[in-house]
Design a protein around this motif. Structure first.
Motif, PDB file in Angstrom:
ATOM      1  N   ILE A 133      32.188  -4.296  15.658  1.00 34.98           N
ATOM      2  CA  ILE A 133      31.091  -3.686  16.395  1.00 34.98           C
ATOM      3  C   ILE A 133      31.087  -2.202  16.067  1.00 34.98           C
ATOM      4  O   ILE A 133      32.037  -1.488  16.369  1.00 34.98           O
ATOM      5  CB  ILE A 133      31.224  -3.898  17.922  1.00 34.98           C
ATOM      6  N   ALA A 134      30.005  -1.745  15.435  1.00 37.13           N
ATOM      7  CA  ALA A 134      29.877  -0.353  15.026  1.00 37.13           C
ATOM      8  C   ALA A 134      28.867   0.351  15.917  1.00 37.13           C
ATOM      9  O   ALA A 134      27.730  -0.106  16.060  1.00 37.13           O
ATOM     10  CB  ALA A 134      29.454  -0.268  13.569  1.00 37.13           C
ATOM     11  N   GLU A 135      29.298   1.456  16.506  1.00 34.94           N
ATOM     12  CA  GLU A 135      28.399   2.308  17.276  1.00 34.94           C
ATOM     13  C   GLU A 135      27.986   3.453  16.363  1.00 34.94           C
ATOM     14  O   GLU A 135      28.835   4.091  15.740  1.00 34.94           O
ATOM     15  CB  GLU A 135      29.121   2.841  18.507  1.00 34.94           C
ATOM     16  N   HIS A 136      26.668   3.706  16.271  1.00 36.29           N
ATOM     17  CA  HIS A 136      26.186   4.719  15.333  1.00 36.29           C
ATOM     18  C   HIS A 136      24.842   5.269  15.765  1.00 36.29           C
ATOM     19  O   HIS A 136      24.214   4.765  16.698  1.00 36.29           O
ATOM     20  CB  HIS A 136      26.108   4.146  13.915  1.00 36.29           C
ATOM     21  N   ASP A 137      24.401   6.284  15.063  1.00 33.49           N
ATOM     22  CA  ASP A 137      23.105   6.888  15.292  1.00 33.49           C
ATOM     23  C   ASP A 137      22.032   5.816  15.075  1.00 33.49           C
ATOM     24  O   ASP A 137      22.064   5.081  14.087  1.00 33.49           O
ATOM     25  CB  ASP A 137      22.921   8.036  14.293  1.00 33.49           C
ATOM     26  N   ALA A 138      21.078   5.733  15.982  1.00 35.92           N
ATOM     27  CA  ALA A 138      20.041   4.702  15.910  1.00 35.92           C
ATOM     28  C   ALA A 138      19.134   4.859  14.696  1.00 35.92           C
ATOM     29  O   ALA A 138      18.452   3.911  14.298  1.00 35.92           O
ATOM     30  CB  ALA A 138      19.202   4.710  17.182  1.00 35.92           C
ATOM     31  N   HIS A 139      19.142   6.031  14.077  1.00 36.21           N
ATOM     32  CA  HIS A 139      18.289   6.257  12.911  1.00 36.21           C
ATOM     33  C   HIS A 139      18.909   5.740  11.618  1.00 36.21           C
ATOM     34  O   HIS A 139      18.262   5.741  10.577  1.00 36.21           O
ATOM     35  CB  HIS A 139      17.961   7.750  12.798  1.00 36.21           C
ATOM     36  N   ILE A 140      20.146   5.290  11.677  1.00 36.49           N
ATOM     37  CA  ILE A 140      20.806   4.717  10.500  1.00 36.49           C
ATOM     38  C   ILE A 140      20.458   3.233  10.433  1.00 36.49           C
ATOM     39  O   ILE A 140      20.561   2.522  11.431  1.00 36.49           O
ATOM     40  CB  ILE A 140      22.339   4.901  10.583  1.00 36.49           C
ATOM     41  N   ALA A 141      20.053   2.782   9.269  1.00 36.94           N
ATOM     42  CA  ALA A 141      19.731   1.369   9.080  1.00 36.94           C
ATOM     43  C   ALA A 141      20.958   0.665   8.507  1.00 36.94           C
ATOM     44  O   ALA A 141      21.276   0.838   7.331  1.00 36.94           O
ATOM     45  CB  ALA A 141      18.543   1.218   8.144  1.00 36.94           C
ATOM     46  N   PRO A 142      21.672  -0.109   9.323  1.00 26.56           N
ATOM     47  CA  PRO A 142      22.882  -0.778   8.831  1.00 26.56           C
ATOM     48  C   PRO A 142      22.543  -1.911   7.874  1.00 26.56           C
ATOM     49  O   PRO A 142      21.435  -2.444   7.883  1.00 26.56           O
ATOM     50  CB  PRO A 142      23.519  -1.306  10.110  1.00 26.56           C
TER      51      PRO A 142
END
Length: 183
Positions: free
Chosen positions: A146-155
């Motif tokens: 589970i990765a928490e990241h900036d919402a603007h990054i497209a995983p």
């Protein structure tokens, strides 16, 4: 910050001080653990960019059998150790103070079921950690990352890890991965 539920329910946690610290908001933490609620009991957890250790500690409170914590910051590691001691989880925990790649390599004899990634946003560390995890051989079959990241990054899918869910909470996103071929 506090533990939401389990054996340490309601207990407050210390957090490292400073502007570089970004604790997981409670709403986001609730989102993580609502997604994992039936997958925690007896599991082995890695909290790779641990900060205060709140995600790994929440998992231990909910019945995880073991948690490894890692953070590059010595101050964060002191806080993690204090939180572990406060909650009485010393026998179920190990704490490391190395970079994420060294932590993954040093854990090569262990296997994990759940990995929490919450690196500094926009530092490119999430992608690097996902690649390292996908090839390190420390994930059990069916393991979740589970990765928490900036919402603007497209995983994206990374190596052996397949993106299977994404949830957005304002400027924060959670991306859920499994080993390729697992559902």
């Amino acid at each position: 910050m506090r533990i939401i539920t389990g054996t340490a329910r309601g207990r407050r946690l210390a957090a490292p001080e400073g502007r570089d610290v970004r604790p997981t908001p409670e709403r986001v933490k609730e989102g993580i653990f609502s997604a994992l609620q039936f997958d925690i009991e007896g599991r082995r957890v890695l909290d790779l960019f641990a900060g205060s250790g709140q995600l790994g500690l929440e998992a231990l409170s909910r019945g995880a059998s073991f948690a490894a914590f890692n953070d590059m910051s010595r101050d964060a590691v002191k806080v993690i150790r204090a939180n572990i001691e406060k909650l009485g989880f010393e026998q179920k925990s190990v704490v490391m103070n190395v970079d994420f790649a060294q932590a993954i390599r040093s854990l090569s004899a262990r296997r994990f079921d759940i990995v929490f990634l919450d690196p500094p946003y926009r530092a490119g560390l999430m992608e690097k950690a996902l690649k390292e995890l996908s090839t390190a051989g420390i994930l059990n079959d069916g393991a979740m990352v589970i990765a928490e990241h900036d919402a603007h990054i497209a995983p994206e899918d990374t190596g052996a890890l397949t993106l299977y869910d994404r949830r957005i909470y304002r400027d924060t996103a959670l991306s859920f991965y499994r080993l390729r071929g697992e559902e």
